[in-house]
Design a protein around this motif. Structure first.
Motif, short mmCIF file in Angstrom:
data_model
loop_
_atom_site.label_atom_id
_atom_site.label_comp_id
_atom_site.label_asym_id
_atom_site.label_seq_id
_atom_site.Cartn_x
_atom_site.Cartn_y
_atom_site.Cartn_z
N GLN A 166 0.83 -1.19 0.00
CA GLN A 166 0.00 0.00 0.00
C GLN A 166 0.88 1.25 0.00
N VAL A 215 -6.42 4.03 -7.94
CA VAL A 215 -7.36 2.91 -7.89
C VAL A 215 -7.29 2.15 -6.57
N GLU A 216 -6.07 1.94 -6.07
CA GLU A 216 -5.94 1.14 -4.85
C GLU A 216 -6.59 1.83 -3.64
N GLN A 221 -10.27 1.11 -3.99
CA GLN A 221 -10.52 -0.28 -3.62
C GLN A 221 -10.53 -0.46 -2.10
N TYR A 222 -9.60 0.21 -1.44
CA TYR A 222 -9.56 0.09 0.03
C TYR A 222 -10.80 0.73 0.66
N LEU A 230 -13.69 0.96 -0.66
CA LEU A 230 -14.85 0.11 -0.95
C LEU A 230 -14.90 -1.13 -0.06
N SER A 231 -13.79 -1.45 0.58
CA SER A 231 -13.81 -2.60 1.50
C SER A 231 -14.43 -2.25 2.85
N ILE A 281 -18.22 -2.96 -10.76
CA ILE A 281 -17.24 -3.23 -9.70
C ILE A 281 -17.70 -2.63 -8.38
N ILE A 282 -18.22 -1.40 -8.44
CA ILE A 282 -18.71 -0.72 -7.24
C ILE A 282 -19.85 -1.52 -6.63
N ALA A 331 -18.63 -4.64 -4.85
CA ALA A 331 -18.00 -4.31 -3.56
C ALA A 331 -19.06 -3.94 -2.53
#
Length: 474
Positions: free
Chosen positions: A3, A176-177, A180-181, A183-184, A201-202, A205
């Motif tokens: 990260q 993007v990462e 993604q984090y 969205l977790s 993708i959204i 998630a």
């Protein structure tokens, strides 16, 4: 996982907002209005900063910034402030006969902790507009602006940090990462604006945490030009709607379906209007200060591919086609002789390429639209009310406009959003407030004898007659 961002800071912000969201359930109209007024005041006192940041990202002309970025947000704030007391008020509902003795109402409560992921094409408008709805609904929010417009992203971060405590509103920048984090995390609601591909993708998630979503997506929004039309009027509106922001607008006309008898006349009118708007002194549109640029070289290459692919497969450029790669300049372009095998007819264009396709009957145009995914917007240019009504009733789209395009985004009393591939949920005004609110159903029952008690077991002859009467009479 490697990260290159501060996940600990994100976790801390999320947790603090989670706690704050509980206390916000009791927030009053006055408290929420004050938060909106802070935003309004900052924008009004930093107009030049906003203009400079957006211009630095892709040379958007100041009048376009004022109209499509700043005004849209300030009008949304004013509309929310004016109507918030009404929106927040519990709504009584009528009592059906079988429920006599009870009373019911709908109470609007904040969904809680929310995530707003914004795109790059209208980087201020599409980040802050949803935030207005979130604050009006009494939610906390983490805003993730686009990394493709870094100057505007930095300005948004500065603005939010100067106005709000991070437990209420925070900005998280990154690529993007980072998204993604975020969205977790178990957000209560996610508001995303972007492409259908990323929207999927959204949604996946969000499903992991059963979070509700508002997905403002896009697609290929058609404009139908009927033979019974004021061609000059239609051409000017199409040119503005297509080429404002260099075509990088999710509700821009993606392609035109024109009645075959007026095709050439329409192309001539469009060419003329392009020159009137962007080259009145005949110096070349690339010299115009009124025409924006493509956001970066990656998107310019994508658009160049669409143009080259169509040319290889037999399409012709009727207007424009000039590209200056060093400046991310792509001239307003019109294409003809297109086929479905061309990428430009399969992908959302999201740039200043305008395909023109002919039809012989309205039924043919309607069938063409219905064979594709449902668009975010549909535009009809016709003087015939019968033609307009036929198209509106026989097609499906997120929104529709008759004899104009794009401007429905500015109507705060209308819901804005797509359907299926072009989006889920609605935004703007009251509809944005509802997207960030839980409509809690509340029923108050009397103490003692109630109609429902007559259906309690043990079941007997009387119970049977009552249940049959319910089926027959109610």
């Amino acid at each position: 996982m490697n990260q290159n961002f501060n996940s600990i800071a994100i976790d801390s912000t999320f947790n603090s907002q989670k706690s704050k969201s509980i206390s916000l359930r009791n927030s009053t109209t006055a408290e929420r209005v004050r938060q909106l007024e802070k935003l309004q005041d900052w924008i009004k006192s930093h107009l030049e900063d906003i203009r400079k940041a957006i211009y630095a990202d892709f040379k958007k002309p100041y009048p376009e910034i004022d109209a499509s970025e700043i005004f849209v947000v300030t009008s949304e704030i004013k509309h929310a402030i004016k109507n918030l007391a009404s929106w927040m008020s519990p709504k009584k509902v009528s009592t059906p006969t079988p429920m006599l003795g009870s009373k019911a109402h709908i109470q609007y409560e904040p969904k809680g902790t929310t995530l707003i992921i914004a795109p790059w094409n209208y980087p201020f408008n599409l980040a802050i507009g949803p935030l207005v709805s979130a604050l009006a609904a009494g939610c906390t929010a983490i805003v993730k602006p686009s990394e493709l417009t870094p100057h505007t992203s930095a300005l948004i971060r500065r603005m939010i940090e100067e106005i709000y405590e991070p437990e209420l509103v925070a900005v998280v920048e990154g690529e993007v990462e980072v998204a993604q984090y975020l969205l977790s995390k178990p957000f209560d609601h996610i508001f995303f604006t972007g492409s259908p591909a990323v929207g999927k993708i959204i949604m996946k998630a969000a499903a992991e945490n059963l979070a509700s979503v508002t997905l403002e997506l896009g697609g290929k929004s058609p404009a139908i030009v009927d033979s019974d039309v004021d061609i000059q009027d239609a051409a000017s509106k199409i040119v503005w709607g297509k080429y404002v922001n260099c075509g990088q607008t999710c509700i821009a006309p993606d392609y035109i379906l024109v009645q075959e008898n007026i095709k050439n006349e329409l192309i001539e009118a469009i060419h003329s209007k392009i020159n009137e708007m962007y080259d009145p002194k005949i110096k070349g549109i690339d010299e115009s200060k009124d025409y924006a640029r493509i956001v970066n070289d990656k998107h310019l290459k994508r658009l160049k591919h669409l143009l080259d692919d169509a040319n290889r497969k037999g399409a012709k450029i009727a207007v424009g086609g000039k590209i200056i790669e060093t400046e991310n300049y792509f001239e307003p372009t019109v294409m003809i002789d297109l086929t479905e095998e061309m990428d430009v007819m399969q992908e959302e264009i999201f740039g200043p390429i305008l395909p023109i396709i002919t039809y012989s009957s309205i039924e043919e145009a309607i069938n063409y639209i219905n064979e594709k995914s449902k668009p975010l917007a549909l535009y009809i240019f016709s003087n015939s009310k019968n033609v307009s009504e036929t198209i509106l009733t026989q097609t499906s789209s997120g929104g529709a406009v008759v004899n104009d395009c794009v401007v429905h985004f500015l109507q705060n009393e209308l819901p804005f959003g797509g359907v299926n591939n072009s989006g889920i949920g609605k935004a703007h005004g009251h509809f944005g407030f509802l997207s960030f609110s839980n409509e809690k159903a509340i029923l108050e029952q009397r103490v003692g004898l109630t109609p429902s008690k007559s259906l309690y077991p043990p079941y007997n002859f009387i119970t049977k007659k009552i249940s049959q009467a319910l089926l027959k009479w109610f």
